[in-house]
Design a protein around this motif. Structure first.
Motif, mmCIF file in Angstrom:
data_model
loop_
_atom_site.group_PDB
_atom_site.id
_atom_site.type_symbol
_atom_site.label_atom_id
_atom_site.label_comp_id
_atom_site.label_asym_id
_atom_site.label_seq_id
_atom_site.Cartn_x
_atom_site.Cartn_y
_atom_site.Cartn_z
ATOM 1 N N CYS A 71 22.471 -23.211 68.795
ATOM 2 C CA CYS A 71 23.581 -22.520 68.139
ATOM 3 C C CYS A 71 23.529 -22.201 66.463
ATOM 4 O O CYS A 71 22.984 -23.023 65.951
ATOM 5 N N TRP A 72 23.900 -21.103 66.360
ATOM 6 C CA TRP A 72 23.771 -20.576 65.080
ATOM 7 C C TRP A 72 24.908 -20.351 64.290
ATOM 8 O O TRP A 72 25.969 -19.734 64.884
ATOM 9 N N LEU A 73 25.356 -20.939 63.164
ATOM 10 C CA LEU A 73 26.548 -20.941 62.710
ATOM 11 C C LEU A 73 26.216 -20.219 61.535
ATOM 12 O O LEU A 73 25.706 -20.480 60.576
ATOM 13 N N ILE A 74 27.078 -18.861 61.534
ATOM 14 C CA ILE A 74 26.795 -18.112 60.353
ATOM 15 C C ILE A 74 28.148 -17.928 59.433
ATOM 16 O O ILE A 74 29.149 -17.671 59.943
ATOM 17 N N ASP A 75 27.993 -18.076 58.176
ATOM 18 C CA ASP A 75 29.111 -18.040 57.164
ATOM 19 C C ASP A 75 28.935 -16.833 56.299
ATOM 20 O O ASP A 75 28.390 -16.756 55.286
ATOM 21 N N PRO A 76 29.660 -15.656 56.712
ATOM 22 C CA PRO A 76 29.531 -14.571 55.585
ATOM 23 C C PRO A 76 30.215 -14.812 54.244
ATOM 24 O O PRO A 76 29.909 -13.950 53.398
ATOM 25 N N VAL A 77 30.890 -15.731 54.269
ATOM 26 C CA VAL A 77 31.745 -15.899 53.132
ATOM 27 C C VAL A 77 31.000 -16.521 51.908
ATOM 28 O O VAL A 77 30.925 -16.004 50.930
ATOM 29 N N THR A 78 30.069 -17.546 52.557
ATOM 30 C CA THR A 78 29.173 -18.216 51.495
ATOM 31 C C THR A 78 27.772 -17.580 51.725
ATOM 32 O O THR A 78 26.899 -18.063 50.912
ATOM 33 N N ARG A 79 27.581 -16.869 52.843
ATOM 34 C CA ARG A 79 26.183 -16.399 53.038
ATOM 35 C C ARG A 79 25.377 -17.399 53.374
ATOM 36 O O ARG A 79 24.165 -17.311 52.759
ATOM 37 N N THR A 80 25.724 -18.267 54.019
ATOM 38 C CA THR A 80 24.968 -19.437 54.467
ATOM 39 C C THR A 80 24.718 -19.350 56.022
ATOM 40 O O THR A 80 25.621 -18.718 56.584
ATOM 41 N N ALA A 81 23.846 -20.413 56.693
ATOM 42 C CA ALA A 81 23.800 -20.523 58.040
ATOM 43 C C ALA A 81 23.238 -21.881 58.342
ATOM 44 O O ALA A 81 22.619 -22.416 57.429
ATOM 45 N N GLU A 82 23.687 -22.303 59.392
ATOM 46 C CA GLU A 82 23.096 -23.688 60.008
ATOM 47 C C GLU A 82 22.675 -23.452 61.593
ATOM 48 O O GLU A 82 22.987 -22.590 62.133
ATOM 49 N N VAL A 83 21.574 -24.271 61.759
ATOM 50 C CA VAL A 83 21.156 -23.829 63.092
ATOM 51 C C VAL A 83 21.265 -25.506 63.923
ATOM 52 O O VAL A 83 21.005 -26.157 63.349
ATOM 53 N N PHE A 84 21.874 -25.351 64.983
ATOM 54 C CA PHE A 84 22.085 -26.443 65.795
ATOM 55 C C PHE A 84 21.057 -26.598 66.830
ATOM 56 O O PHE A 84 21.114 -25.627 67.726
ATOM 57 N N GLU A 85 19.884 -27.477 66.879
ATOM 58 C CA GLU A 85 18.824 -27.165 67.855
ATOM 59 C C GLU A 85 18.191 -28.558 67.847
ATOM 60 O O GLU A 85 18.010 -29.104 66.930
ATOM 61 N N GLY A 86 17.381 -28.791 69.032
ATOM 62 C CA GLY A 86 16.680 -30.002 69.304
ATOM 63 C C GLY A 86 17.464 -31.220 69.519
ATOM 64 O O GLY A 86 18.677 -31.551 69.999
ATOM 65 N N ARG A 87 16.767 -32.128 68.786
ATOM 66 C CA ARG A 87 17.373 -33.575 68.916
ATOM 67 C C ARG A 87 18.531 -33.838 67.897
ATOM 68 O O ARG A 87 19.391 -34.792 68.064
ATOM 69 N N LYS A 88 18.587 -33.015 66.781
ATOM 70 C CA LYS A 88 19.389 -33.381 65.803
ATOM 71 C C LYS A 88 20.904 -32.988 66.359
ATOM 72 O O LYS A 88 21.081 -31.983 66.917
ATOM 73 N N LYS A 89 21.648 -34.020 66.261
ATOM 74 C CA LYS A 89 23.125 -33.745 66.476
ATOM 75 C C LYS A 89 24.133 -32.893 65.455
ATOM 76 O O LYS A 89 25.197 -32.497 66.001
ATOM 77 N N GLY A 132 24.012 -29.571 62.179
ATOM 78 C CA GLY A 132 23.239 -28.431 61.948
ATOM 79 C C GLY A 132 22.560 -28.699 60.592
ATOM 80 O O GLY A 132 22.556 -29.551 59.854
ATOM 81 N N THR A 133 21.206 -27.776 60.829
ATOM 82 C CA THR A 133 20.559 -27.679 59.599
ATOM 83 C C THR A 133 20.634 -26.461 58.777
ATOM 84 O O THR A 133 20.521 -25.408 59.434
ATOM 85 N N PRO A 134 20.999 -26.544 57.424
ATOM 86 C CA PRO A 134 20.970 -25.474 56.762
ATOM 87 C C PRO A 134 19.558 -24.733 56.627
ATOM 88 O O PRO A 134 18.553 -25.339 56.725
ATOM 89 N N VAL A 135 19.428 -23.278 56.866
ATOM 90 C CA VAL A 135 18.609 -22.422 56.983
ATOM 91 C C VAL A 135 18.622 -21.471 56.020
ATOM 92 O O VAL A 135 19.764 -20.860 55.821
ATOM 93 N N THR A 136 17.451 -20.816 55.834
ATOM 94 C CA THR A 136 17.488 -19.689 54.977
ATOM 95 C C THR A 136 16.773 -18.255 56.001
ATOM 96 O O THR A 136 16.853 -17.155 55.722
ATOM 97 N N ILE A 137 16.272 -18.737 57.109
ATOM 98 C CA ILE A 137 15.751 -17.888 58.121
ATOM 99 C C ILE A 137 16.221 -18.310 59.650
ATOM 100 O O ILE A 137 16.025 -19.600 59.918
ATOM 101 N N LEU A 138 16.906 -17.690 60.297
ATOM 102 C CA LEU A 138 17.369 -17.563 61.697
ATOM 103 C C LEU A 138 16.166 -17.750 62.572
ATOM 104 O O LEU A 138 15.543 -16.552 62.716
ATOM 105 N N ALA A 139 15.896 -18.579 63.374
ATOM 106 C CA ALA A 139 14.900 -18.780 64.276
ATOM 107 C C ALA A 139 15.460 -19.592 65.464
ATOM 108 O O ALA A 139 16.325 -20.264 65.349
#
Length: 194
Positions: A147-165, A167-174
């Protein structure tokens, strides 16, 4: 002569904004939800209650479309499926959620309401990041790989993937299900500056 006390003014029942569905906040069965007429903004079914999604603005729509377009372009002729606000049946209750954008990898089962491989949630200005994090966490627990959470207000994103419960802040969506695909947030958010 009796003196009458003035009667207290009657409280007006709360009114809904004109744009809000009369079904928003109503508890019902999954069968009743599925029988509702389709309306926009779309209705989701969460833990037995109908909730109306926020009305997307232009910023929200451009971001979701851009991500879908770039994934489809990158895939080329690979027969994957991508779509906006497609209903997915999730969990045992069941819940019916409509991610802003969904991607199903080529070998994902066909059929209505199958969980997507990747779900994208784009924050609208009247949503909180916390509520979208909870939605992404629920989507992951319910079979969505990423799951990609995209926040255009703050221009940030988090990726929810793998074993982590969380989201991880990212600068590149993959995503693991799109090996080799990368989308820099700076490139994604550049469309908002046009």
């Amino acid at each position: 002569m009796a003196i009458r006390q003035p009667s207290a003014p009657r409280a007006k029942p709360p009114t809904r904004p004109r744009w809000q569905s009369k079904y928003h906040g109503v508890r019902m069965t999954p069968e009743e939800y599925l029988a509702l007429p389709e309306e926009k903004p779309y209705l989701e079914y969460v833990d037995g209650v109908v909730l109306q999604k926020p009305m997307p603005n232009e910023e929200h729509g451009r971001i979701a479309f851009r991500i879908g377009f770039l994934i489809q372009t990158w895939l080329g002729s690979i027969p994957a499926r991508i779509g906006g606000e497609i209903r997915a049946r999730l969990g045992d209750l069941p819940n019916y959620r409509l991610p802003d954008l969904s991607y199903w990898k080529p070998d994902a089962p066909f059929g209505n309401e199958e969980p997507p491989t990747i779900a994208v949630e784009v924050r609208s200005r009247d949503q909180t990041v916390a509520e979208l994090r909870r939605k992404c966490e629920f989507l992951r627990r319910s079979g969505v790989e990423t799951c990609w959470l995209i926040d255009p207000v703050t221009r940030t994103a988090e990726v929810f993937e793998g074993r982590k419960k969380t989201g991880t802040p990212v600068t590149i969506l993959a995503a693991q299900s799109l090996p080799g695909f990368e989308l820099a947030l700076s490139d994604l958010f550049a469309i908002l500056d046009d």
